[in-house]
Design an enzyme around this catalytic site. Structure first.
Site, PDB file in Angstrom:
ATOM      1  N   GLU A  45       0.834  -1.205   0.000  1.00  0.00           N
ATOM      2  CA  GLU A  45       0.000   0.000   0.000  1.00  0.00           C
ATOM      3  C   GLU A  45       0.870   1.257   0.000  1.00  0.00           C
ATOM      4  O   GLU A  45       0.574   2.234  -0.690  1.00  0.00           O
ATOM      5  CB  GLU A  45      -0.922   0.036   1.229  1.00  0.00           C
TER       6      GLU A  45
ATOM      7  N   CYS B  31      -2.433  -2.664   7.442  1.00  0.00           N
ATOM      8  CA  CYS B  31      -2.082  -2.458   8.851  1.00  0.00           C
ATOM      9  C   CYS B  31      -2.478  -1.034   9.256  1.00  0.00           C
ATOM     10  O   CYS B  31      -2.893  -0.231   8.414  1.00  0.00           O
ATOM     11  CB  CYS B  31      -0.578  -2.672   9.048  1.00  0.00           C
TER      12      CYS B  31
END
Length: 155
Positions: free
Chosen positions: A80, A106
């Site tokens: 990401e 996360c």
């Protein structure tokens, strides 16, 4: 053969992107989409120009760090993060974009995703980080776990 939904289509591409990962623990791929067009891709791996974990070993394994803890103690960037950073490098706005990731983001990535203006996150695999799920909910990001499997194409 059934035509895949847009979510299935983009998740399939994210899973292909994950094949480039150099992480020894988990192969993660991510794509960012706006108006059904891919803006960026990313996979987890070492910072550009530095040795990959397959060459230098896993810092997290050496330090006996469990998944979902101390994400900053790693040689690599998350998929990401790479996808987000590449859009910054090219000046691409992510306002109201969608992010497809092979695994749940996360907390570190979740905060960046929210701050970038991404409105929908679709993921397949789980990750042990409840705080990330909580912040997505609080920020009103549409978070969807996709049950996904590839169909074999006959040639």
């Amino acid at each position: 053969m059934r035509r895949p939904s847009w979510d299935e289509y983009f998740m399939g591409i994210a899973q292909d992107v994950a094949k480039r990962s150099t992480c020894l623990r988990r192969k993660v791929g991510c794509i960012i989409v706006k108006d059904k067009r891919i803006l960026s891709t990313g996979y987890n791996g070492a910072v550009t120009g530095l040795p990959h974990c397959v060459q230098r070993g896993c810092l997290r394994d050496k330090m006996n760090i469990s998944p979902g803890e101390r994400q900053e103690l790693c040689w690599g960037l998350h998929a990401e993060q790479n996808a987000l950073l590449f859009t910054i490098a090219y000046g691409i706005s992510l306002s109201n974009a969608f992010l497809y990731c092979t695994h749940q983001p996360c907390i570190l990535c979740a905060k960046m995703i929210i701050q970038a203006g991404i409105k929908k996150v679709v993921f397949c695999g789980t990750y042990p980080d409840k705080l990330a799920l909580d912040i997505f909910k609080e920020a009103d990001v549409d978070l969807q776990q996709l049950k996904f499997s590839f169909e074999k194409t006959k040639v």
